[in-house]
Structure formats: C-alpha cells, structure tokens
Write a protein that holds these residues in place. Structure first.
Motif, PDB file in Angstrom:
ATOM      1  N   ILE A  77       0.835  -1.204   0.000  1.00  6.82           N
ATOM      2  CA  ILE A  77       0.000   0.000   0.000  1.00  6.82           C
ATOM      3  C   ILE A  77       0.873   1.258   0.000  1.00  6.82           C
ATOM      4  O   ILE A  77       0.648   2.195  -0.781  1.00  6.82           O
ATOM      5  CB  ILE A  77      -0.949  -0.004   1.222  1.00  6.82           C
ATOM      6  N   THR A 124      -5.929   4.674   4.224  1.00  9.12           N
ATOM      7  CA  THR A 124      -5.125   3.445   4.313  1.00  9.12           C
ATOM      8  C   THR A 124      -4.514   3.198   5.688  1.00  9.12           C
ATOM      9  O   THR A 124      -3.976   2.106   5.921  1.00  9.12           O
ATOM     10  CB  THR A 124      -3.973   3.474   3.270  1.00  9.12           C
ATOM     11  N   ALA A 167      -8.017  -2.334  -2.354  1.00 11.44           N
ATOM     12  CA  ALA A 167      -6.640  -2.360  -1.840  1.00 11.44           C
ATOM     13  C   ALA A 167      -6.174  -3.803  -1.700  1.00 11.44           C
ATOM     14  O   ALA A 167      -5.040  -4.151  -2.066  1.00 11.44           O
ATOM     15  CB  ALA A 167      -6.569  -1.647  -0.486  1.00 11.44           C
ATOM     16  N   CYS A 193      -3.079  -5.745  -4.006  1.00 10.75           N
ATOM     17  CA  CYS A 193      -1.844  -6.230  -3.375  1.00 10.75           C
ATOM     18  C   CYS A 193      -1.787  -7.741  -3.181  1.00 10.75           C
ATOM     19  O   CYS A 193      -0.727  -8.292  -2.889  1.00 10.75           O
ATOM     20  CB  CYS A 193      -1.666  -5.544  -2.013  1.00 10.75           C
TER      21      CYS A 193
END
Ligand code: CA
Length: 451
Positions: free
Chosen positions: A84, A105, A193, A197
């Motif tokens: 992130i 985040t 997110a 990832c």
C-alpha cells in the motif's frame, strides 16, 4: 486472459455462451457481479455496512495460479502495508493528498476472504429460464414500477439528456442491486486495496484502488458510503470505481457525483455509461419472435445480422400479433435454449447492454424486465424446462468428445464459446439433429456413443 475468469461468467450465463471478446468488452466488471448474483449466501444476506464477518478459508485458490496458493496469499498479506505504501507515488500523481491517503489506508488490513471469491468455481450452472425467473419476478416488477413513479422526473430528465430508455435504466438498477438493497457489504477502498496487493488480478485492481481514492478525494461519495461488492462495484447500478471516473455525472446539481445516495445522479450516470457504449436512441433491445417450420438454424448467431424486413422475408414474425415498428433496424437471431425454446431478434442496443455485463442471459433479463416495467407481457413461447443444464465437467467432456471427432473447438475450457457452438452445429447436422448449436444433454449422450 486466464481461462478461469470466463468460466465464472459462463456459469451464470447458464447455457448461454459468453465469448472472450465479450469478456474484454466488460471492461470494468470482472467476475464480480455475476459471481455475487449466484452465490445464494451473498444475494440473500442483508447488507451490513460493517464489512466484517467475512473469513478466508485459508485454502489455495482453484485457479492454480501461483499467486493464489495459500502460501502466496499469506506472503502477500504480510507484505500488505509495504504494498500500500508503495502505491503512494501513483496516488499522488493522481492528485490525492497525503491526508486523504493516510485516512483511507492507515491501519488498513487486507480482506482475505475475497481470495475465496476471486477463485470461486461453480460446479453447476443456471439455465436461462432459472436466471430469468430469479431476476424478473413479480416483486422486482412491482418495486421497479414504484420507483419509476417516485422518481419520474429524474428518469424523464435522464431519458431526455442521454436518450436511454428509462425502463432499461430501472431494470439495470433492479438487476444489479435489487434496487439498491443488495449491493454488497464491503468497503470499496479495502476490497480494491486487497485485490491490488494480493492475488492474481493486481494490475487491474491497482487502477480501481486509485480510482476509489480519487472518489474520496473529490468528496463525491463519502468513504463510509463507498460500500460494495467484493470486487469493488458499488451503488445502485454497481459501478466499478474506474467506471465512476469515466461516466458518473452530477445530475441533481449539488456539486457531487453521488451515485450512491442520489437517484438522479445514479440514473443519469448509468444512462451516460450506456450512451457512451453506443445506445441507439429510440430503438428497443429486441423482439421475441416465432420461427417458421423448416427454418434454417444456421442463420442464428451474432455473425448473421439482417434487417427485420429481411428476417420477415424468411418467415420470422413477432411472437405477439404486431408488426415490427421499424423494419429497417438490424438484428441477429438468438436462441438461448436452442430450437425447443423461445427465439429472439436482437437489436444493436442488446449488444450495448452486454457491454455493461457481458452475458446474453444478463442482457435478456434487463430487456425483459424493462418491458415488464413498461407494462409488457411475459414471453409467449415456453422454455424447455425439462432440459437438464450441463455441469462444467460435462461441458469439458463435450468439448473433448467433439475434438476427438475432429471438430475444431480450440482448447477445451469448459466454456461453450462460438467455436464450440459451431462444432456442436456441425455435429448436429452430421447426425441428423436440428443444428441449433445448443449444448443439450441429448447432444452429449449422442457424442458419448461410439462413432
Ligand atoms: Ca449530485
């Protein structure tokens, strides 16, 4: 294109083929909507905006992709904060402030339960009639009519501004989220997110994550209202964040493109999306038709586009006793359940609906629900409800048997794409069956017999 993704689409489309080209047109809706719709637990759950309660199985994904093994998922999850953090420069270049980035985040953890959904592989599939029964039922028709009346002004204005039929817009609202009641319960920032990832679709979802941050940055939708499906589709008509970026409009003039809580914004944004996909103002989506006896079934399929007048010349007529209002429109013949089921002539707007979600079953449900909302009647011709839907395994088997007999089906993939359909037709023609290209259990049984 990994072979795994279209299987999910196809699974939902039931017996209707979804080609890879169609999948590419889907641009922003990966397996998301279709998978969600046919996981009963997901469709029947009452959305709780907490996003909690989802558990990862801890199992490797079924796709066999090296990024989907349990170990790879664990390793990527351990690396999540660094991943992130590594997205900050890209976010900054999109105009996202450090404050927005940190608010979105800070303390974020990956939602690994999404990995199970990313690789979900249904064993059984739905028939077109099951699919329509679910999506075009009395409750959905009644609720849609209420909303059309309640928001008549917004629908009329959107129809005028974008040229898209209000009943189609209402039908998309009804099918995508059951009029906003079933749009998913996961925070979009966290889902995108996670997918940016972890797992096998990182490149695609990096863009979706950044687009979601932009929505928050601009204040269009408040972060706590940015709740959606596991793949990040949100709002009444299930826009992906990048779809939002491209097509969302502020139609009520309050300065925010709030497709979640403003019906005028949601309806107009969906209309704007369909207009950009090529919606033809004033045309419908298609017609249910009746074929004459001894019809040449080789004329069916998207490759054979003719004017309604030409179809009429071949003896094709509307299922209701009315003429085609605009006989110069071009259409192709679709037989979703083969020669034993209803037939349809599909206009250009049918393909436009398929760009919203690349499934003929989906587009047929939208078109039919729109007609019912308008006051139209159910289809005239019956579905072959005694027909058994082939499992994914049987589809593989069918392809292998066709290949063994020398028919070109490409690589067996469990999908019944255009090549497989052509192969089925040729096999049907060669064995004295009606060449409708429909993958029935009869065709499979016939293929299993020794040559
Ligand atoms: Ca607005």
């Amino acid at each position: 294109m990994p072979m795994f993704m279209p299987i999910l689409r196809h699974a939902v489309a039931g017996l209707i083929v979804v080609s890879l080209a169609d999948a590419a047109l889907a641009q922003n809706k990966p397996d998301d909507w279709l998978t969600r719709l046919f996981q009963p637990s997901a469709t029947e759950a009452v959305p709780a905006p907490s996003g909690g309660g989802h558990q990862w199985s801890g199992q490797s994904g079924a796709s066999g992709n090296p990024l989907m093994t349990a170990n790879a998922i664990r390793a990527a999850a351990a690396d999540f904060p660094d991943c992130i953090a590594g997205l900050w420069p890209a976010a900054e270049s999109r105009g996202i402030t450090r404050a927005t980035f940190e608010r979105a985040t800070g303390g974020l953890t990956p939602d690994l339960s999404i990995m199970d959904l990313l690789d979900a592989q249904p064993e059984f599939t739905k028939s077109p009639w099951d699919y329509l029964d679910i999506l075009v039922d009395d409750a959905r028709i009644a609720r849609g009519r209420e909303l059309l009346a309640q928001y008549a002004k917004a629908f009329a204005a959107a129809e005028r501004a974008y040229g898209v039929d209000r009943y189609i817009l209402a039908a998309i609202w009804g099918v995508e989220s059951k009029y906003g009641t079933k749009g998913g319960d996961r925070p979009v920032i966290r889902s995108t997110a996670t997918l940016a990832c972890v797992g096998r679709r990182r490149d695609f979802f990096r863009g979706e994550f950044l687009a979601a941050l932009e929505i928050v940055q601009r204040g269009d939708v408040p972060p706590e209202r940015l709740i959606g499906s596991w793949a990040g589709a949100f709002g009444p008509t299930q826009f992906m964040p990048s779809t939002f970026e491209r097509y969302a409009v502020d139609f009520d003039g309050d300065g925010h493109r709030d497709i979640v809580d403003s019906v005028p914004d949601a309806v107009a944004s969906t209309a704007n999306n369909l207009k950009s996909y090529g919606w033809v103002r004033g045309e419908g989506w298609g017609y249910e038709v009746v074929l004459p006896q001894h019809f040449d079934y080789l004329l069916a399929g998207r490759a054979k586009q003719m004017t309604l007048r030409q179809w009429q010349g071949l003896g094709v007529r509307r299922a209701v006793d009315k003429p085609f209002p605009r006989p110069a429109e071009r259409a192709y013949l679709l037989l979703p359940a083969g020669a034993r089921g209803p037939a349809f002539l599909m206009l250009r707007n049918f393909s436009v609906i398929m760009k919203y979600n690349p499934s003929e079953a989906y587009a047929l449900a939208i078109g039919h629900l729109a007609d019912r909302l308008r006051g139209g009647a159910p289809f005239v011709q019956p579905w072959p409800r005694d027909e058994r839907v082939l499992t994914v395994a049987e589809r593989y088997e069918m392809q292998q048997l066709l290949a063994r007999r020398g028919f070109d089906i490409g690589e067996p993939d469990g999908l019944l794409g255009p090549r497989t359909r052509v192969a089925i037709r040729r096999f049907q023609a060669a064995t004295g069956q009606i060449p409708d290209g429909f993958a029935s259990s009869v065709v499979l049984d016939r293929l299993r017999r020794p040559q």
